[in-house]
Motif scaffolding. Structure first.
Motif, PDB file in Angstrom:
ATOM      1  N   SER B  18      43.631  41.955  49.642  1.00 55.56           N
ATOM      2  CA  SER B  18      44.587  41.245  48.805  1.00 55.56           C
ATOM      3  C   SER B  18      45.662  42.166  48.242  1.00 55.56           C
ATOM      4  O   SER B  18      46.509  41.719  47.508  1.00 55.56           O
ATOM      5  CB  SER B  18      43.854  40.577  47.636  1.00 55.56           C
ATOM      6  OG  SER B  18      43.350  41.580  46.776  1.00 55.56           O
ATOM      7  N   ASN B  19      45.632  43.453  48.603  1.00 57.37           N
ATOM      8  CA  ASN B  19      46.628  44.353  48.040  1.00 57.37           C
ATOM      9  C   ASN B  19      47.994  44.086  48.657  1.00 57.37           C
ATOM     10  O   ASN B  19      48.183  44.245  49.862  1.00 57.37           O
ATOM     11  CB  ASN B  19      46.209  45.800  48.319  1.00 57.37           C
ATOM     12  CG  ASN B  19      47.058  46.766  47.541  1.00 57.37           C
ATOM     13  OD1 ASN B  19      48.204  46.473  47.243  1.00 57.37           O
ATOM     14  ND2 ASN B  19      46.490  47.901  47.222  1.00 57.37           N
ATOM     15  N   PRO B  20      48.957  43.668  47.843  1.00 57.19           N
ATOM     16  CA  PRO B  20      50.257  43.306  48.423  1.00 57.19           C
ATOM     17  C   PRO B  20      51.149  44.512  48.713  1.00 57.19           C
ATOM     18  O   PRO B  20      52.213  44.339  49.289  1.00 57.19           O
ATOM     19  CB  PRO B  20      50.885  42.426  47.337  1.00 57.19           C
ATOM     20  CG  PRO B  20      50.249  42.885  46.084  1.00 57.19           C
ATOM     21  CD  PRO B  20      48.893  43.419  46.413  1.00 57.19           C
ATOM     22  N   ILE B  21      50.714  45.722  48.315  1.00 56.69           N
ATOM     23  CA  ILE B  21      51.579  46.883  48.497  1.00 56.69           C
ATOM     24  C   ILE B  21      51.399  47.500  49.876  1.00 56.69           C
ATOM     25  O   ILE B  21      52.361  47.900  50.518  1.00 56.69           O
ATOM     26  CB  ILE B  21      51.279  47.950  47.416  1.00 56.69           C
ATOM     27  CG1 ILE B  21      51.461  47.358  46.025  1.00 56.69           C
ATOM     28  CG2 ILE B  21      52.143  49.166  47.607  1.00 56.69           C
ATOM     29  CD1 ILE B  21      52.876  47.159  45.632  1.00 56.69           C
ATOM     30  N   LEU B  22      50.179  47.576  50.335  1.00 50.06           N
ATOM     31  CA  LEU B  22      49.933  48.353  51.541  1.00 50.06           C
ATOM     32  C   LEU B  22      50.413  47.614  52.781  1.00 50.06           C
ATOM     33  O   LEU B  22      50.360  46.386  52.844  1.00 50.06           O
ATOM     34  CB  LEU B  22      48.431  48.651  51.660  1.00 50.06           C
ATOM     35  CG  LEU B  22      47.968  49.613  50.574  1.00 50.06           C
ATOM     36  CD1 LEU B  22      46.471  49.784  50.638  1.00 50.06           C
ATOM     37  CD2 LEU B  22      48.658  50.954  50.707  1.00 50.06           C
TER      38      LEU B  22
END
Lengths: 250, 176, 97
Positions: B18-22
């Protein structure tokens, strides 16, 4: 408040694979937009006539070339930067068309609001400006970056560490994060106002639509501007970094 | 090297889904492919014709401008020539006009002088005629005047006066 | 300072409360996210305002050099804005990661 049901962020930016699911070639909406960001400028350039008097698409294509030449290359590098026109033009067009899908109906998603494209482009810029600096200035390129010639020897390790960090880590990081965060912020802003409009319209608060809907339209216009500006800034910074590699003295 | 970095990042992304940065690996693959294709197309296929068209246009514009400049220079020299000719013609014309004027003046004076001469001559003739006629009239009038005078004198004096006697006196009066 | 103290006090209160650890982390993350973005926006806000103001002044004084000034203004904005954007990324990380 207002019965506002804000979607989790994965619903905003993560898209399921449509083809080749689970493999490394998983083809989702972002990949489609990347492909379109390649196909549309290529089509514009391909189908523009090469007439003596430009009309229609030819104006668009030549306008983009002129913009990159006059506003990006000449101020940032100088006349000897014109040989990087294909690279900078590709960067500008790819970023711009990746961004502009933020406001195009059906898509409504900037490809650069995912970290993949900005990160790849930033790493490519890092490789390009390092390669150019090394090619034209040799090993002197690294020492010139590390410390200006009049820095005392005792301070050189500290200054060199900071400068090398800033050049080889912070430059690509800044490039990638600037593009990514701008487009993600714009996307979230548009989604927020879209959700707000829907929530307000369905209830007894619908007169508030008179406030939220014009704001949504206004923000859409603003995001078009931001799309262009971020593509321009990305190309401009790429040119500045190339220029600094070509002429490290200034 | 880059791809390794990206692969690492993508693996991390896989762990924290769910990490939107990577970055997402498959998205990056498509991005790299698209960009590489776009760069190749622009560099080798799409940009050269446009630059060529622009250079052609610049060359055409330059050629047209040069032609226009040459035509302008030609026009300027032609107009200077015409001006030269025109001023020559004008001077000639002025000369001719002056000549004609002088000739006309001379002719006029000549005519005037002749006319004056003629007039004078005629006047002299006329004067002579008048004088002669006057004298003729005097001569023809004289006997009658003498008679009238004698008559008048006889009436005044109460006796007859001979006309011939009075003749000298009459001549004196009439000639005075 | 008092805001920070309040947040710290709330965090301590949270730690002592009965909520599960994941919820506590989420609440603390949300509070920290707001702080992160808010603080990160102050400096660049001032910086960009000053930068654009000076650029407009320069363009008004020398309209003939407006093109160069505008290009450099965008460069300066890009560098200054990066700080705020890093704050935004931290916000996203704290809130959603």
């Amino acid at each position: 408040m207002f019965g506002l049901e804000y979607p989790p962020i994965d619903n905003l930016v993560v898209w399921p694979d449509a083809l080749f699911e689970g493999t490394i070639l998983g083809f989702n909406k972002i990949a489609l937009i990347s492909l379109l960001a390649m196909l549309i400028p290529a089509a514009i350039f391909f189908f523009s006539k090469k007439d003596l008097v430009p009309r229609g698409l030819q104006n668009v294509a030549e306008g983009a070339v002129e913009l990159v030449e006059k506003e990006v290359i000449l101020p940032a590098i100088g006349p000897d930067g014109l040989r990087y026109l294909p690279l900078l033009l590709s960067v500008f067009l790819f970023v711009f068309f990746g961004n502009i899908f933020e406001v195009i109906p059906v898509f409504q998603m900037p490809a650069n609001a995912r970290m993949a494209n900005p990160m790849f482009l930033a790493l490519m810029v890092l490789v390009v400006f390092t390669f150019i600096g090394f090619k034209y200035n040799g090993a002197k390129f690294f020492t010139d970056i590390a410390w200006p010639p009049d820095v005392p020897v005792g301070l050189r390790p500290l200054v060199g560490f900071i400068e090398l960090l800033s050049t080889f880590i912070l430059r690509p990081f800044g490039l990638a994060v600037r593009l990514f965060a701008n487009m993600l912020a714009g996307h979230i802003l548009l989604v927020t106002f879209g959700v707000l409009c829907i929530a307000v319209a369905s209830g007894w608060l619908f007169p508030l639509l008179a406030l939220t809907f014009p704001m949504l339209v206004l923000l859409t216009g603003f995001e078009i501007f931001v799309s262009f500006l971020q593509a321009f800034v990305f190309a401009l910074l790429t040119a500045v970094y190339i220029g600094l590699s070509l002429h490290p003295a200034h | 090297m880059l791809l390794l970095l990206a692969a690492e990042a993508a693996e991390e992304a896989g762990e924290a889904a769910s990490n939107p940065i990577l970055p997402d690996m498959s998205e990056m693959v498509w991005g790299v492919l698209s960009f590489a294709l776009l760069y190749a197309l622009i560099n080798y296929v799409l940009l050269p014709p446009i630059l060529r068209a622009r250079n052609d246009r610049a060359a055409t514009i330059q050629a047209d401008r040069d032609a226009a400049e040459a035509a302008r220079a030609r026009a300027v020299s032609a107009s200077a020539e015409v001006d030269d000719q025109l001023s020559g013609v004008r001077a000639e014309a002025a000369e001719l006009v002056d000549e004609a004027r002088a000739e006309a003046e001379a002719e006029r004076q000549r005519l005037v002088a002749r006319a004056e001469r003629e007039v004078n001559a005629m006047q002299e003739i006329a004067d002579g005629e008048i004088e002669r006629e006057r004298e003729e009239a005097m001569v023809s009038l004289r006997p009658q005047v003498a008679d009238l005078a004698a008559d008048a004198a006889s009436r005044v004096m109460g006796r007859s006066v001979d006309a011939s006697a009075a003749g000298p006196a009459i001549d004196r009066v009439m000639n005075s | 300072m008092s805001v920070l103290a309040t947040i710290a006090a709330e965090a301590v209160e949270l730690a002592q409360s009965e909520l599960p650890a994941a919820d506590q982390k989420g609440i603390a993350g949300a509070a920290g996210a707001g702080m992160a973005y808010g603080l990160a926006a102050i400096g660049p806000g001032i910086g960009i305002g000053y930068l654009v103001g000076q650029a407009v002044q320069a363009m008004a004084r020398q309209p003939e050099s407006a093109g160069t000034v505008r290009t450099n203004m965008f460069l300066g904005i890009a560098f200054t804005e990066a700080l705020a954007l890093i704050g935004f990324v931290v916000f996203i990380l704290l809130k959603f990661a």
